[in-house]
Design a protein around this motif. Structure first.
Motif, PDB file in Angstrom:
ATOM      1  N   GLN A 196       0.809  -1.209   0.000  1.00 44.01           N
ATOM      2  CA  GLN A 196       0.000   0.000   0.000  1.00 44.01           C
ATOM      3  C   GLN A 196       0.849   1.269   0.000  1.00 44.01           C
ATOM      4  O   GLN A 196       0.314   2.375  -0.092  1.00 44.01           O
ATOM      5  N   ILE A 236      -7.695   1.413  -1.208  1.00 45.70           N
ATOM      6  CA  ILE A 236      -7.753   1.374   0.243  1.00 45.70           C
ATOM      7  C   ILE A 236      -7.380   2.756   0.778  1.00 45.70           C
ATOM      8  O   ILE A 236      -6.378   3.345   0.358  1.00 45.70           O
ATOM      9  N   ASN A 294      -6.657   4.898   4.343  1.00 51.48           N
ATOM     10  CA  ASN A 294      -6.376   4.899   5.774  1.00 51.48           C
ATOM     11  C   ASN A 294      -6.232   6.332   6.258  1.00 51.48           C
ATOM     12  O   ASN A 294      -5.825   7.214   5.484  1.00 51.48           O
ATOM     13  N   LYS A 298      -8.395   2.125   9.438  1.00 52.87           N
ATOM     14  CA  LYS A 298      -7.811   1.439   8.283  1.00 52.87           C
ATOM     15  C   LYS A 298      -8.944   0.908   7.423  1.00 52.87           C
ATOM     16  O   LYS A 298      -9.943   0.399   7.936  1.00 52.87           O
ATOM     17  N   ASN A 299      -8.781   1.037   6.099  1.00 57.96           N
ATOM     18  CA  ASN A 299      -9.844   0.692   5.142  1.00 57.96           C
ATOM     19  C   ASN A 299     -11.105   1.488   5.487  1.00 57.96           C
ATOM     20  O   ASN A 299     -12.153   0.933   5.831  1.00 57.96           O
ATOM     21  N   ASP A 329     -14.549   0.584   4.262  1.00 58.09           N
ATOM     22  CA  ASP A 329     -14.935  -0.812   4.514  1.00 58.09           C
ATOM     23  C   ASP A 329     -15.066  -1.599   3.210  1.00 58.09           C
ATOM     24  O   ASP A 329     -16.009  -2.359   2.995  1.00 58.09           O
ATOM     25  N   LYS A 330     -14.087  -1.432   2.346  1.00 54.55           N
ATOM     26  CA  LYS A 330     -14.071  -2.099   1.056  1.00 54.55           C
ATOM     27  C   LYS A 330     -13.844  -3.602   1.232  1.00 54.55           C
ATOM     28  O   LYS A 330     -12.919  -4.017   1.935  1.00 54.55           O
ATOM     29  N   TYR A 358     -12.417  -6.549  -0.518  1.00 55.62           N
ATOM     30  CA  TYR A 358     -11.529  -6.709  -1.661  1.00 55.62           C
ATOM     31  C   TYR A 358     -10.753  -8.016  -1.544  1.00 55.62           C
ATOM     32  O   TYR A 358     -10.533  -8.546  -0.452  1.00 55.62           O
ATOM     33  N   ARG A 365     -12.781  -2.723   7.497  1.00 53.04           N
ATOM     34  CA  ARG A 365     -12.515  -1.492   8.239  1.00 53.04           C
ATOM     35  C   ARG A 365     -12.243  -1.797   9.709  1.00 53.04           C
ATOM     36  O   ARG A 365     -12.935  -2.600  10.340  1.00 53.04           O
TER      37      ARG A 365
END
Length: 815
Positions: free
Chosen positions: A106, A755, A757, A778-779, A782-783, A785, A805
């Protein structure tokens, strides 16, 4: 390796016209810095905004840190090293909440990390290196921890603990680093012991009962000895619900912990010895495979229209929940999913500076890694009770280097390297009452007996396979840089490696079950097989030739040719060997030729660092792995994929437009294709309806490689108010679509995803100590993937999901 930071900070902001100038520059593109800023950066002196001293300090306050690396085995500014390298500092890792290796993609260009569990993990750079779960194969990307090569990618699957700096080097790196690597390396350096107090304690809480405690304590133990002790403990509930067992804990939880101890002995200015020992363990339900696709549906000549082998076999076995949508984060399984990891090691690095100025370095290291899985089929009937591969690995390495003293004309490094690895694996499958239904129901002559429960071919049997691979590697290497003029350097290096490898695969006769009239099929599926002793002896060569030219003190242009070779390996599974012979378990060496041209620029009074490059890599006999169902057998595939070409462009830019704000933008375009791969596994959409097991992927994309990657991260430290200094940080990471499996099937496609954050916090000064409180997510969106896809039984596909998430808070105390 460390970061040197200019501490002459002031509180004035930069003038707005400079922000506008940066925006205009960035919009115009890469050619502008050379044309427009050449005069501005032709001298190392920093222009002032005004004649006042305060104005000069304003510029100092917003300059970027000078990053120092030792990638050429001597301390150099990263911007002066003529190679494509991306660096993450300890602060960036902490600010962006990157605590696991699989999250590093990332933040870094051209990096792909495939992760299901520590064994089934791999690191790829520029599309090269996607070969998870092959125990007898070395990685195309080397991973180093404190200058020690880690023989298995899984050895780095633990919480990133007390890291000083992390570097990603792209392209073959054989001339100076321990093992031959054809794609690049990931170099992780932990913080060394200090002769002053350098202590921190940190605790975090978050969603799904997330808890992490970690700390580091360092200080002098005597006038010549310093110590450092670090630890962590991380737990979190899972996020995948098993609807077959609705009251059970959710899967993909986290439960890991580890410690690291260090001693630094420095009796004189010319000698130091650093001893490191660490231990880590994990026991959780990571790596849960979730249903992703059911394979082809077609008109079958015997079984009728709209026939789907996955669905049909499941129904015959008594499936209760079929075809769940992975986006719901659910599976239906009647057996346990679990994995256990135990690993650790020790190393000693000694450095002598001789009277002549030369530096002698010795690095001795031992590591071990044990992995034990418990896996079941993602089905809610008794077909596969447990299957997987347990691994025990141990390694020893010794490196001796001699580096010249600093010299304005010629500088060199030479050395010897020895590496020994012993790896053992145990592949096991425990079949249940409905194994025949799941695996053999598609065979017309067996169909009736299977449905009536009279076949008993695989039902209630056990199969065990034992393999080992031993490696001994010897190398001599050297690299030198000739400073031909004040601006032009020529660097050349080489390595010669000789390796002896030995392996064996032995599948025992199956046990359990009952007598059957189909014994021939039992023998075909599970019969005893012994490969006998397999051997490989290779002499391989690595080379580097680089010309670098200082356009001015802040602009470096370089061109590189590098050659890398990775030795052959073994498939430590039976695979196709009973039919094709034991030699089919071997793969040939992988050979890479890399061509690269790059430009490193330090602009706008050291407020902007812009590094860009073009690369072209030709690979012969690219080593690749996957899984494939051939007839009724589901086998591991280890193969040489003919030829691969990887070409593209990379950019890595860091800018500090105003005081307190640092932004990094990086990305890559990667056109990785098979230029010759005629024997690739066929996708289930072909193999199941037609029985054709192979396809020609020449001209197609290499699997696991997004064509485009883009990452942005920033941190903004606001002005301090009454000893409180607030800050805000965030990151955005986008990855293009890619094929998830070796067969490049449409069902294995991993969709593009992004993503996000973010974090907000504040530091509070308590005398010489500091308290840091932050809230983070984080995320953010709330993807749901997918990170990995695996071809699986009956044409189906299973996937690994990324983390959902998580909102949390962290309290850290530095003292």
């Amino acid at each position: 390796m460390h970061i040197k930071v200019n501490n002459e900070l002031t509180k004035k902001r930069i003038k707005r016209k400079l922000i506008a100038q940066w925006i205009a520059f960035y919009t115009l593109g890469f050619t502008v810095p050379v044309m427009v800023f050449a005069n501005e950066t032709a001298t190392s002196e920093i222009p002032k905004l005004s004649s006042s001293a305060n104005a000069s300090n304003d510029i100092d306050a917003i300059q970027l840190e000078t990053i120092v690396v030792t990638t050429r085995r001597r301390e150099e500014k990263a911007q002066d090293v003529p190679t494509s390298i991306s660096i993450l500092s300890a602060q960036t890792l902490e600010t962006q909440r990157f605590s696991r290796v699989e999250e590093l993609q990332q933040a870094l260009p051209s990096l792909n990390i495939a992760f299901q569990n520590p064994r089934q993990s791999s690191v790829a750079i520029r599309g090269l290196g996607n070969n998870p779960a092959s125990d007898g194969l070395e990685a195309s990307v080397g991973v180093y921890l404190d200058n020690v090569y880690l023989g298995r990618p899984g050895m780095v699957v633990f919480d990133i603990l007390d890291v000083a700096q992390l570097e990603l080097l792209r392209g073959p790196q054989g001339t100076l680093f321990g093992k031959n690597t054809t794609a690049g390396l990931l170099n992780i350096t932990s913080k060394a012991p200090t002769f002053y107090p350098d202590n921190s304690l940190e605790i975090s809480f978050g969603e799904r009962n997330y808890f992490q405690a970690k700390g580091s304590l360092s200080d002098a133990l005597s006038e010549t000895v310093a110590g450092r002790f670090s630890f962590y403990k991380t737990t979190q509930d899972g996020f995948i619900k098993n609807i077959y067992q609705p009251d059970a804990d959710k899967l993909n939880d986290i439960d890991r912990q580890g410690i690291r101890g260090q001693i630094l002995w420095q009796p004189t200015d010319n000698f130091n010895l650093r001893w490191i020992a660490d231990y880590h363990e994990e026991d959780d339900q990571q790596g849960t495979l979730i249903y992703y696709g059911k394979g082809p549906t077609f008109n079958h000549s015997l079984f009728g229209n709209n026939y789907n082998q996955y669905e049909d076999n499941n129904i015959s076995a008594g499936v209760k929940n079929q075809g769940l949508n992975y986006k719901n984060r659910q599976i239906s399984s009647d057996h346990e999913q679990r994995m256990e990891v135990e690993q650790g090691g020790t190393s000693a690095e000694a450095n002598w500076t001789l009277d002549s100025g030369k530096k002698l370095t010795s690095i001795s290291a031992y590591r071990f890694w044990n992995f034990t899985p418990t896996n079941s089929y993602f089905g809610d009937y008794d077909a596969l009770r447990n299957n997987g591969v347990a691994v025990k690995d141990k390694q020893f390495s010794q490196e001796i280097r001699l580096a010249s003293a600093s010299n304005p004309i010629f500088e060199w490094v030479s050395g010897l390297y020895f590496f020994q690895q012993n790896i053992k694996n145990h592949s096991f499958t425990y079949y249940g009452d409905k194994a025949d239904n799941l695996l053999l129901y598609q065979i017309p002559i067996l169909r009736e007996d299977i449905q009536n429960g009279n076949s008993n071919i695989l039902n209630n049997r056990e199969s065990h396979t034992y393999g080992y691979a031993d490696t001994k590697s010897y190398a001599v290497f050297g690299q030198g840089t000739w400073h031909t003029t004040a601006k032009l350097d020529i660097t050349a290096g080489g390595r010669v490696t000789y390796e002896d490898k030995e392996a064996r695969v032995n599948r025992l006769a199956p046990t359990g079950g009952v007598d059957t009239i189909y014994q021939a099929i039992v023998n075909n599926q599970l019969g005893a097989y012994d490969s006998g002793k397999l051997t490989i002896s290779d002499t391989s060569y690595s080379g580097l030739l680089t010309a670098s030219y200082k356009i001015n003190p802040n602009n470096l242009l370089y061109a590189t040719y590098s050659h890398g070779e990775k030795s052959g390996g073994f498939n430590l599974a039976v695979g196709t060997a009973p039919g094709l012979g034991a030699d089919s378990l071997k793969v040939d060496p992988e050979i890479a030729d890399n061509y690269e041209i790059g430009l490193k620029q330090t602009l706008w009074n050291n407020r902007l660092q812009l590094n860009s490059n073009l690369f072209w890599v030709d690979v012969k006999d690219y080593q690749t792995t996957g899984t494939q169902q051939i007839g009724t057998n589901y086998v591991s595939v280890l193969d040489n994929a003919g030829k691969v070409r990887s070409r593209g462009a990379e950019i890595d830019a860091t800018i500090r437009p105003i005081q307190g704000l640092t932004v990094n933008v990086n990305g890559s375009w990667n056109d990785a294709k098979y230029t010759k791969y005629e024997g690739a596994p066929a996708p289930s959409a072909v193999s199941i309806p037609t029985g054709v097991a192979y396809q020609d992927l020449t001209g197609e994309r290499v699997y696991g490689v997004p064509e485009w990657i883009a990452n942005v991260n920033f941190r903004y430290d606001l002005k301090s108010i009454n000893r409180w200094q607030p800050y805000v940080a965030g990151s955005y990471s986008w990855r293009d679509w890619s094929y998830g499996a070796l067969d490049n099937s449409n069902e294995s496609i991993i969709d593009a995803y992004a993503i996000i954050n973010a974090s907000i916090g504040s530091r509070y000064e308590i005398g010489e100590n500091q308290l840091d409180l932050s809230l983070w997510v984080k995320n953010l969106t709330d993807k749901t993937y997918v990170t990995n896809v695996f071809s699986y039984l009956n044409g189906s596909a299973g996937a690994i999901l990324g983390q959902p998430r998580t909102i949390g808070a962290t309290l850290k105390f530095n003292f």
